[in-house]
Motif scaffolding. Structure first.
Motif, PDB file in Angstrom:
ATOM      1  N   GLN A   1      21.396  31.906 -33.295  1.00 36.38           N
ATOM      2  CA  GLN A   1      21.140  32.722 -34.481  1.00 36.38           C
ATOM      3  C   GLN A   1      21.030  34.198 -34.112  1.00 36.38           C
ATOM      4  OE1 GLN A   1      17.731  31.509 -36.758  1.00 36.38           O
ATOM      5  NE2 GLN A   1      17.857  33.251 -38.160  1.00 36.38           N
ATOM      6  N   LYS A   2      20.320  34.505 -33.057  1.00 38.63           N
ATOM      7  CA  LYS A   2      20.181  35.904 -32.638  1.00 38.63           C
ATOM      8  C   LYS A   2      21.542  36.492 -32.253  1.00 38.63           C
ATOM      9  CE  LYS A   2      15.392  35.652 -30.975  1.00 38.63           C
ATOM     10  NZ  LYS A   2      14.488  35.797 -29.806  1.00 38.63           N
ATOM     11  N   ILE A   3      22.349  35.703 -31.545  1.00 41.71           N
ATOM     12  CA  ILE A   3      23.664  36.176 -31.128  1.00 41.71           C
ATOM     13  C   ILE A   3      24.560  36.422 -32.337  1.00 41.71           C
ATOM     14  CG2 ILE A   3      25.769  35.497 -29.909  1.00 41.71           C
ATOM     15  CD1 ILE A   3      23.960  34.027 -27.885  1.00 41.71           C
ATOM     16  N   LEU A   4      24.556  35.483 -33.283  1.00 44.60           N
ATOM     17  CA  LEU A   4      25.410  35.608 -34.461  1.00 44.60           C
ATOM     18  C   LEU A   4      24.949  36.741 -35.372  1.00 44.60           C
ATOM     19  CD1 LEU A   4      25.910  31.810 -35.230  1.00 44.60           C
ATOM     20  CD2 LEU A   4      27.594  33.392 -34.261  1.00 44.60           C
ATOM     21  N   GLU A   5      23.636  36.897 -35.516  1.00 43.34           N
ATOM     22  CA  GLU A   5      23.123  37.990 -36.349  1.00 43.34           C
ATOM     23  C   GLU A   5      23.502  39.350 -35.783  1.00 43.34           C
ATOM     24  OE1 GLU A   5      18.952  37.323 -36.627  1.00 43.34           O
ATOM     25  OE2 GLU A   5      19.119  35.862 -38.269  1.00 43.34           O
ATOM     26  N   ALA A   6      23.550  39.442 -34.447  1.00 44.76           N
ATOM     27  CA  ALA A   6      23.917  40.703 -33.802  1.00 44.76           C
ATOM     28  C   ALA A   6      25.435  40.871 -33.682  1.00 44.76           C
ATOM     29  CB  ALA A   6      23.298  40.770 -32.410  1.00 44.76           C
ATOM     30  N   ARG A   7      26.177  39.834 -34.081  1.00 47.21           N
ATOM     31  CA  ARG A   7      27.635  39.830 -33.923  1.00 47.21           C
ATOM     32  C   ARG A   7      28.006  40.219 -32.486  1.00 47.21           C
ATOM     33  NH1 ARG A   7      29.845  42.593 -39.596  1.00 47.21           N
ATOM     34  NH2 ARG A   7      28.834  41.094 -41.012  1.00 47.21           N
ATOM     35  N   SER A   8      27.302  39.592 -31.577  1.00 52.09           N
ATOM     36  CA  SER A   8      27.400  39.962 -30.174  1.00 52.09           C
ATOM     37  C   SER A   8      28.421  39.100 -29.429  1.00 52.09           C
ATOM     38  CB  SER A   8      26.033  39.812 -29.495  1.00 52.09           C
ATOM     39  OG  SER A   8      26.138  39.985 -28.107  1.00 52.09           O
ATOM     40  N   ASP A   9      29.195  39.739 -28.541  1.00 48.29           N
ATOM     41  CA  ASP A   9      30.065  38.981 -27.642  1.00 48.29           C
ATOM     42  C   ASP A   9      29.543  39.056 -26.205  1.00 48.29           C
ATOM     43  OD1 ASP A   9      30.614  41.592 -26.978  1.00 48.29           O
ATOM     44  OD2 ASP A   9      32.807  41.392 -27.104  1.00 48.29           O
ATOM     45  N   THR A  10      28.245  39.361 -26.051  1.00 44.81           N
ATOM     46  CA  THR A  10      27.622  39.416 -24.739  1.00 44.81           C
ATOM     47  C   THR A  10      27.768  38.079 -24.022  1.00 44.81           C
ATOM     48  OG1 THR A  10      25.981  41.023 -25.499  1.00 44.81           O
ATOM     49  CG2 THR A  10      25.438  39.785 -23.513  1.00 44.81           C
ATOM     50  N   LEU A  11      28.248  38.106 -22.796  1.00 45.63           N
ATOM     51  CA  LEU A  11      28.373  36.886 -22.002  1.00 45.63           C
ATOM     52  C   LEU A  11      26.989  36.494 -21.491  1.00 45.63           C
ATOM     53  CD1 LEU A  11      30.308  34.825 -20.572  1.00 45.63           C
ATOM     54  CD2 LEU A  11      30.235  36.382 -18.609  1.00 45.63           C
ATOM     55  N   ILE A  12      26.557  35.269 -21.806  1.00 42.20           N
ATOM     56  CA  ILE A  12      25.229  34.794 -21.424  1.00 42.20           C
ATOM     57  C   ILE A  12      25.337  33.979 -20.140  1.00 42.20           C
ATOM     58  CG2 ILE A  12      23.155  33.572 -22.148  1.00 42.20           C
ATOM     59  CD1 ILE A  12      23.917  35.940 -23.953  1.00 42.20           C
TER      60      ILE A  12
ATOM     61  N   LEU B   1      20.179  28.567 -13.957  1.00 41.20           N
ATOM     62  CA  LEU B   1      19.793  27.174 -14.170  1.00 41.20           C
ATOM     63  C   LEU B   1      18.883  26.694 -13.034  1.00 41.20           C
ATOM     64  CD1 LEU B   1      23.181  25.732 -15.469  1.00 41.20           C
ATOM     65  CD2 LEU B   1      21.239  26.477 -16.838  1.00 41.20           C
ATOM     66  N   PRO B   2      17.941  25.781 -13.306  1.00 39.10           N
ATOM     67  CA  PRO B   2      17.769  25.112 -14.591  1.00 39.10           C
ATOM     68  C   PRO B   2      17.197  26.048 -15.638  1.00 39.10           C
ATOM     69  CG  PRO B   2      15.961  24.551 -13.130  1.00 39.10           C
ATOM     70  CD  PRO B   2      16.919  25.358 -12.326  1.00 39.10           C
ATOM     71  N   ARG B   3      17.557  25.785 -16.878  1.00 36.84           N
ATOM     72  CA  ARG B   3      17.014  26.592 -17.972  1.00 36.84           C
ATOM     73  C   ARG B   3      15.761  25.941 -18.516  1.00 36.84           C
ATOM     74  NH1 ARG B   3      21.327  25.751 -22.876  1.00 36.84           N
ATOM     75  NH2 ARG B   3      21.890  23.596 -22.406  1.00 36.84           N
ATOM     76  N   PHE B   4      14.967  26.764 -19.125  1.00 30.09           N
ATOM     77  CA  PHE B   4      13.776  26.288 -19.796  1.00 30.09           C
ATOM     78  C   PHE B   4      13.924  26.698 -21.264  1.00 30.09           C
ATOM     79  CE2 PHE B   4      12.914  27.012 -15.322  1.00 30.09           C
ATOM     80  CZ  PHE B   4      12.484  25.752 -14.940  1.00 30.09           C
ATOM     81  N   SER B   5      12.891  27.131 -21.921  1.00 34.85           N
ATOM     82  CA  SER B   5      13.001  27.440 -23.341  1.00 34.85           C
ATOM     83  C   SER B   5      13.540  28.839 -23.604  1.00 34.85           C
ATOM     84  CB  SER B   5      11.640  27.271 -24.026  1.00 34.85           C
ATOM     85  OG  SER B   5      10.674  28.111 -23.425  1.00 34.85           O
ATOM     86  N   GLU B   6      13.850  29.610 -22.543  1.00 33.02           N
ATOM     87  CA  GLU B   6      14.398  30.953 -22.760  1.00 33.02           C
ATOM     88  C   GLU B   6      15.832  30.921 -23.285  1.00 33.02           C
ATOM     89  OE1 GLU B   6      16.114  29.913 -18.805  1.00 33.02           O
ATOM     90  OE2 GLU B   6      14.260  29.495 -19.877  1.00 33.02           O
ATOM     91  N   LEU B   7      16.547  29.808 -23.058  1.00 31.40           N
ATOM     92  CA  LEU B   7      17.951  29.692 -23.452  1.00 31.40           C
ATOM     93  C   LEU B   7      18.106  28.439 -24.297  1.00 31.40           C
ATOM     94  CD1 LEU B   7      20.939  30.474 -23.325  1.00 31.40           C
ATOM     95  CD2 LEU B   7      21.057  29.344 -21.085  1.00 31.40           C
ATOM     96  N   ASP B   8      18.242  28.637 -25.598  1.00 32.93           N
ATOM     97  CA  ASP B   8      18.299  27.510 -26.528  1.00 32.93           C
ATOM     98  C   ASP B   8      19.647  26.803 -26.437  1.00 32.93           C
ATOM     99  OD1 ASP B   8      16.694  26.355 -28.948  1.00 32.93           O
ATOM    100  OD2 ASP B   8      18.772  26.492 -29.645  1.00 32.93           O
TER     101      ASP B   8
ATOM    102  N   LEU C   1      28.809  28.252 -28.299  1.00 34.18           N
ATOM    103  CA  LEU C   1      29.340  29.588 -28.580  1.00 34.18           C
ATOM    104  C   LEU C   1      30.270  30.057 -27.455  1.00 34.18           C
ATOM    105  CD1 LEU C   1      26.143  31.434 -29.870  1.00 34.18           C
ATOM    106  CD2 LEU C   1      27.949  30.357 -31.224  1.00 34.18           C
ATOM    107  N   PRO C   2      31.241  30.905 -27.773  1.00 37.85           N
ATOM    108  CA  PRO C   2      32.109  31.448 -26.715  1.00 37.85           C
ATOM    109  C   PRO C   2      31.344  32.346 -25.742  1.00 37.85           C
ATOM    110  CG  PRO C   2      32.554  32.512 -28.836  1.00 37.85           C
ATOM    111  CD  PRO C   2      31.662  31.346 -29.108  1.00 37.85           C
ATOM    112  N   ASN C   3      30.159  32.787 -26.139  1.00 39.97           N
ATOM    113  CA  ASN C   3      29.328  33.619 -25.266  1.00 39.97           C
ATOM    114  C   ASN C   3      28.761  32.840 -24.087  1.00 39.97           C
ATOM    115  OD1 ASN C   3      29.118  34.345 -28.184  1.00 39.97           O
ATOM    116  ND2 ASN C   3      28.145  36.199 -27.382  1.00 39.97           N
ATOM    117  N   ALA C   4      28.662  31.518 -24.192  1.00 40.31           N
ATOM    118  CA  ALA C   4      27.991  30.719 -23.166  1.00 40.31           C
ATOM    119  C   ALA C   4      28.823  30.682 -21.892  1.00 40.31           C
ATOM    120  CB  ALA C   4      27.755  29.306 -23.687  1.00 40.31           C
ATOM    121  N   GLY C   5      28.315  31.291 -20.835  1.00 42.26           N
ATOM    122  CA  GLY C   5      29.047  31.315 -19.571  1.00 42.26           C
ATOM    123  C   GLY C   5      28.365  30.570 -18.456  1.00 42.26           C
TER     124      GLY C   5
END
Length: 346
Positions: free
Chosen positions: A275-286, A290-297, A303-307
Motif C-alpha cells: 500500500q505504501k509503495i502504490l500510494e507513493a507510485r514508487s518504482d524503488t527496488l526493495i 533476509l530473513p525478514r521480519f515484520s519490516e517487509l510485508d 510487486l515488480p519492486n520486490a528484488g
C-alpha cells in the motif's frame, strides 16, 4: 610443527579488505558465472569444455550460528564450482567448547588439514579474526556478532548492479539498525562505488553506530549527498531501498543454539507494505538480506519492486566468484592500499 607465513590479503574479514580493483574483478567473475548459468539453462553449450580438475577443493564451514542462506549459499557455490563442502562445527554434535571438547586452536589446526578454505560465522565478534590468525588457509567472515558481513555486502552491490545498473548513478536508501553487520559492511563498501545520494532511515532517538557514521562521512567526502530520515515513506523516491529491522541486537548477539528468538513487531514508520509503495507510485527496488521480519510485508512480494528473492538467487554466482578468487590465492588489496596511502576507491 612450524606454522607457515600468512600471506597478506588472504582473508575476507571486513569490507575494508576490498579495493576498487578487487571489486571490479569480483563483479567480472560473478557476471561470468551468472552468464554461464543462464546459457546452460537456455541449452547453450559452453564455448570451451570444462577443464579437468585433478581433485576438488574442500570448503569447511565453521558456523556456531544457525544459518540458511549463507550456509546453503556457500555450499551451493562450492558444488557449482566442482568443489565439496564440509561442516566443521555442528552445534549439536561438535565437541568444540564442551567440557569434553578441544580448544579452538586444536580445532582449527585439525580442520585446516582436511580443507582448502574456511568460512566462519559466529556470535563472537573476534572469532573470524582468531581463526584467520591461527590458520594459513584463506578465511571468509560470514557474519560475526554485530561486527561485519562482507560477503553479504558484495552480494548486495552485485544485486543492485544487475537489477538497476551502475551504482554511481543511483540513489540508495538504507532502513536498518545502524549496528546491523550487513548494514555496516554495505555502507563501508559503497565507498568503492559512491552513489549520487545515500539516505539512512533510522530511529530518531537512538545514536547512530560510530562505524556507520564514519562510513557515511567517507561517502560524503567522495561527493555523495547524505541524508537521515525517520520514516520509510521518505525513502520511496530513491532507486534502491535496503530494509531490515530497526533493532537487530537480539538477533545479532543471540547464540541461536537451542534458544528461540521471538519475532518482535516493527513500528509502523519503519515497515514497508504494498500500500505504501502504490500510494507513493514508487518504482524503488526493495532489497532485504533476509530473513525478514515484520519490516517487509508479504504484500510486497507480487510487486515488480520486490528484488529480495532475486537478490538471494544472485548470491550464488557472487559466492562462486569469492571462492574462485580466494582458492586461486589472489589477495584482497583494500587494506594494503590503505596502508600504502594508495586510493582504494575511485
Amino acid at each position: 610443527m612450524q606454522r607457515p607465513n600468512y600471506p597478506s590479503g588472504k582473508d575476507l574479514l571486513s569490507a575494508d579488505a576490498i579495493s576498487r580493483f578487487d571489486l571490479d574483478d569480483i563483479f567480472e567473475r560473478a557476471e561470468r558465472h551468472l552468464r554461464e548459468e543462464e546459457q546452460e539453462k537456455a541449452g547453450i553449450l559452453p564455448e570451451q569444455p570444462p577443464v579437468y580438475r585433478r581433485r576438488p577443493k574442500v570448503i569447511a564451514t565453521l558456523f556456531d550460528q544457525r544459518s540458511t542462506r549463507t550456509r546453503l549459499g556457500f555450499q551451493s557455490a562450492a558444488a557449482r564450482l566442482g568443489h565439496q563442502s564440509i561442516d566443521a562445527y555442528d552445534t549439536d554434535r561438535s565437541r568444540l567448547g564442551t567440557s569434553t571438547g578441544e580448544s579452538i586452536e586444536d580445532h582449527v589446526h585439525t580442520v585446516e588439514l582436511y580443507s582448502d578454505l574456511l568460512v566462519v560465522r559466529s556470535h563472537l565478534e573476534d572469532m573470524p579474526y582468531r581463526v584467520s590468525r591461527l590458520s594459513y588457509l584463506p578465511v571468509i567472515n560470514a557474519g560475526n556478532g554485530a561486527d561485519e558481513h562482507p560477503s553479504q555486502a558484495l552480494i548486495d552491490l552485485f544485486a543492485i548492479r544487475q537489477m538497476r545498473g551502475e551504482i554511481e548513478k543511483l540513489t540508495i536508501a538504507l532502513s536498518s539498525d545502524t549496528r546491523a553487520r550487513f548494514a555496516i559492511s554495505f555502507v563501508k563498501m559503497l565507498r568503492l562505488t559512491p552513489p549520487k545520494r545515500f539516505t539512512l532511515c533510522c530511529l530518531p532517538d537512538v545514536p547512530i553506530n560510530p562505524a556507520m557514521r564514519e562510513a557515511m562521512t567517507v561517502l560524503a567526502g567522495l561527493g555523495t549527498e547524505i541524508g537521515i530520515v525517520h520514516d520509510v515513506r521518505q525513502t520511496l523516491g530513491h532507486d534502491i531501498l535496503s530494509i531490515q529491522m530497526q533493532d537487530m541486537s537480539k538477533f545479532a548477539h543471540a547464540s541461536l543454539g537451542n534458544e528461540a528468538v521471538d519475532k518482535e513487531k516493527e513500528t509502523e514508520p519503519f515497515t514497508i507494505t504494498a500500500q505504501k509503495i502504490l500510494e507513493a507510485r514508487s518504482d524503488t527496488l526493495i532489497l532485504n538480506p533476509l530473513p525478514r521480519f515484520s519490516e517487509l510485508d508479504t504484500s510486497c512480494d507480487s510487486l515488480p519492486n520486490a528484488g529480495y528473492f532475486r537478490q538471494v538467487q544472485l548470491s550464488v554466482p557472487m559466492r562462486m566468484a569469492i571462492l574462485e578468487r580466494m582458492l586461486l590465492g589472489i589477495p584482497w588489496t583494500g587494506q594494503a592500499a590503505a596502508a600504502s596511502g594508495s586510493p582504494a576507491a575511485p
